[in-house]
Enzyme design. Structure first.
Site, PDB file in Angstrom:
ATOM      1  N   LYS A   1      71.159  50.676  16.322  1.00  0.00           N
ATOM      2  CA  LYS A   1      71.302  49.095  16.949  1.00  0.00           C
ATOM      3  C   LYS A   1      70.608  48.807  17.774  1.00  0.00           C
ATOM      4  O   LYS A   1      70.954  49.190  19.277  1.00  0.00           O
ATOM      5  CB  LYS A   1      72.903  48.951  17.106  1.00  0.00           C
ATOM      6  CG  LYS A   1      73.307  47.481  17.086  1.00  0.00           C
ATOM      7  CD  LYS A   1      74.557  47.270  18.036  1.00  0.00           C
ATOM      8  CE  LYS A   1      74.044  46.557  19.370  1.00  0.00           C
ATOM      9  NZ  LYS A   1      73.260  45.742  19.567  1.00  0.00           N
TER      10      LYS A   1
ATOM     11  N   CYS B   1      66.564  50.780  34.826  1.00  0.00           N
ATOM     12  CA  CYS B   1      67.708  51.712  35.182  1.00  0.00           C
ATOM     13  C   CYS B   1      67.508  52.248  36.429  1.00  0.00           C
ATOM     14  O   CYS B   1      68.146  52.362  37.077  1.00  0.00           O
ATOM     15  CB  CYS B   1      68.439  52.321  34.106  1.00  0.00           C
ATOM     16  SG  CYS B   1      67.098  53.489  33.458  1.00  0.00           S
TER      17      CYS B   1
ATOM     18  N   GLU C   1      74.493  46.439  41.073  1.00  0.00           N
ATOM     19  CA  GLU C   1      73.433  46.571  40.319  1.00  0.00           C
ATOM     20  C   GLU C   1      73.132  45.141  39.832  1.00  0.00           C
ATOM     21  O   GLU C   1      73.760  44.408  39.423  1.00  0.00           O
ATOM     22  CB  GLU C   1      73.528  47.426  38.839  1.00  0.00           C
ATOM     23  CG  GLU C   1      72.410  47.451  38.329  1.00  0.00           C
ATOM     24  CD  GLU C   1      72.515  48.339  37.071  1.00  0.00           C
ATOM     25  OE1 GLU C   1      73.212  48.049  36.196  1.00  0.00           O
ATOM     26  OE2 GLU C   1      71.424  49.013  36.757  1.00  0.00           O
TER      27      GLU C   1
ATOM     28  N   GLU D   1      73.871  56.901  29.225  1.00  0.00           N
ATOM     29  CA  GLU D   1      72.895  56.539  30.069  1.00  0.00           C
ATOM     30  C   GLU D   1      73.031  55.048  30.601  1.00  0.00           C
ATOM     31  O   GLU D   1      72.977  54.175  29.819  1.00  0.00           O
ATOM     32  CB  GLU D   1      71.514  56.567  29.637  1.00  0.00           C
ATOM     33  CG  GLU D   1      71.011  57.943  29.144  1.00  0.00           C
ATOM     34  CD  GLU D   1      71.036  58.921  30.243  1.00  0.00           C
ATOM     35  OE1 GLU D   1      71.054  58.524  31.351  1.00  0.00           O
ATOM     36  OE2 GLU D   1      71.153  60.303  29.773  1.00  0.00           O
TER      37      GLU D   1
END
Ligand code: NAD
Length: 493
Positions: free
Chosen positions: A174, A282, A383, A248
């Site tokens: 997906k 990331c 973040e 992750e």
């Protein structure tokens, strides 16, 4: 308008409901990329059914023969690299030199997976008993669900899909709703490489559909890349259903610049680390921790270079930085800058949405640097996933390490220093899964373990040989040729 379908059991099919969604070029929201199948629970059920059936044949194909298909996948990605880079840039924004690198990572991963199918080493271990052999083999797990973010639309899926398939699993992929065309490309390439029907399937759609993949009892492993919030939810569902999961997730990566650093190199690193992929990696450098003796000089050097960056559509030649992924991300950058300044940060450059001329059509945000950010400030901890970099002053080497480690995340950390003792100490003390010495926080290579500690991961590692730990289980075989009952822990004690 171009239509894009799901790929299930070797067929291109619309969503069972017939529903679709649109995706747009973030550099120009007037540019509609196409209409994509909006899959739901029924599509998941169909895909899992065929993947489960295909697993029974695929697991028995000798691994080196599976590897031949992986090699062809690498060859096709190589042939289509430049063309694919433009497709990827159009849907997620980063300049084509970066999307070409994204494809190259998939090429490297494909060839690595191909070669690994000739190893996939097991173990033979001495038995406690006579005339008995103990062996351990890696075996595939079954149907794997791969759910990914949009920022590395080919590389990150390849890290999961290719080792999973090479190891004998079947896959339901997906892609993100913000990079669905890249998911379609993946299926085209697997199909051309000769992947048997049902071994690799792509379902296009939104997060709610991903939930059905995660909770389906016949999906035995989930490989996820995305936000920590969604990853935690997935981990809960997998925990309840006793399935393997590799996560992750987010990062808040820091780069230390010591007083003895090569400052030009450290500026190069900060610039690429913070504003490459518009800060939407990331592993993006989002915190600079600079020693007090070079603090002001470093800020000035970085400001000059940042203000020279060329911002625009990544499809145009000479562009250094593209847009952020959507309007909500642009708003989020604006929000965090406002908070950072209210909390005492000093704006060095940038700080605004870009709304003049052609920029107004896209989701552009100025490359932004905010200095004097303190350890408990929002910008130091949250973040951003955009081009907003904080700078914090460190009093000493020990203080710099303490600041770097002050984070709920633990993906990547870097230090610039010429002192070999400090470099090795930092490599030991930095609490991240990836650590760079005299290099930016970004730059993973396909043949090395990739992943983070603390809030970034759950102990698994993608990349290199460690990816195969996610997608295989160990089977232990005791082979007794003594022709008598031998009782372990009893007869020979
Ligand atoms: P996201 O978490 O919103 O989405 C990631 C994927 O999960 C998408 O495909 C999405 O559709 C799907 N999803 C959403 N809700 C779901 C649910 N309830 N069940 C199953 N699937 C669901 O993340 P994003 O905005 O696409 O990407 C940005 C985030 O990804 C950042 O936090 C970034 O740090 C992280 N990221 C991490 C890595 C890494 O390797 N550590 C790499 C790239 C991006």
């Amino acid at each position: 308008m171009e239509q894009f379908k799901n790929y299930i059991n070797g067929e291109w099919v619309p969503a069972i409901s017939g529903k679709t969604f649109l995706n747009y070029n973030p550099a120009n929201l007037e540019d509609v990329i196409g209409e994509f199948a909006l899959s739901d629970k029924e599509d998941v059920e169909k895909a899992v059914e065929v993947a489960k059936a295909a697993f029974e044949k695929w697991r028995l194909v000798p691994a080196p023969r599976r590897g031949e298909i992986m090699r062809k996948v690498g060859d096709i990605f190589t042939r289509r690299k430049k063309e694919l880079a433009r497709i990827m840039t159009r849907e997620m924004g980063k300049p084509t030199f970066e999307t070409e690198g994204d494809v190259q990572e998939a090429i490297d991963t494909a060839y690595y997976a191909a070669s690994e199918t000739r190893r996939l080493f097991g173990a033979t271990v001495p038995s406690e008993m006579e005339n008995k052999v103990n062996l351990a083999f890696r075996v595939p797990v079954g149907v794997v669900g791969v759910i990914t973010a949009w920022n590395f639309p080919i590389a990150v899926p390849s890290w999961k899909i290719l080792p999973a398939v090479a190891a004998g699993n079947t896959v339901i992929f997906k892609p993100s709703k913000d990079a669905p065309h890249s998911g379609v490309i993946f299926a085209e390439i697997m199909e051309e490489a000769g992947i048997p029907k049902g071994v690799f399937n792509v379902l296009l759609g939104k997060g709610s559909m991903g939930d059905h993949i995660v909770s389906h009892p016949d999906v035995r492993v989930i490989g996820f890349t995305g936000s920590t919030e969604v990853g935690r939810h997935i981990a809960e569902v997998c925990g309840k259903n006793n399935k393997k999961v590799s996560l992750e997730m987010g990062g808040k990566n820091g780069q230390i610049v010591m007083d003895d650093a090569n400052l030009d190199l450290a500026v190069d690193g900060a610039l690429w680390g913070a504003f490459g992929t518009t800060g939407q990696r990331c592993t993006a450098t989002s915190r600079i921790i600079a020693h007090k003796d070079i603090y002001d000089k470093f800020i000035e050097m970085l400001k000059v270079r940042t203000e020279k960056l060329k911002i625009g559509s990544g499809l145009e030649a000479g562009i250094d930085m593209g847009p952020v992924i959507h309007r909500a991300s642009q708003e989020n950058c604006e929000r965090i800058v406002k908070i950072a300044l209210e909390e005492g940060g000093r704006l060095i450059t940038g700080g605004h949405k870009m709304t003049q001329g052609d920029y107004a059509k896209g989701c552009f945000f100025e490359p932004t640097i905010i200095a004097d950010v303190k350890v408990n400030d929002t910008l130091f901890n949250e973040e951003v996933f955009g081009p907003v970099l904080s700078i914090t002053k460190a009093e000493s080497f020990e203080h710099a390490l303490e600041l770097l480690n002050h984070s709920e995340y633990g993906l990547s950390g870097a230090i610039y220093t010429k002192d070999v003792n400090r470099a090795w100490t930092a490599a030991r003390e930095i609490q991240t899964g990836l650590c760079y010495i005299n290099a930016p926080t970004i730059g993973a290579e396909a043949n090395m373990p990739f992943g983070g500690v603390k809030g970034t991961g759950n102990g698994q590692r993608e990349g290199g040989w460690t990816a195969f730990d996610i997608f295989t289980e160990w089977k232990t075989v005791y082979f007794d040729y003594s022709d008598k009952l031998q009782r372990a822990q009893i007869d020979n004690h």
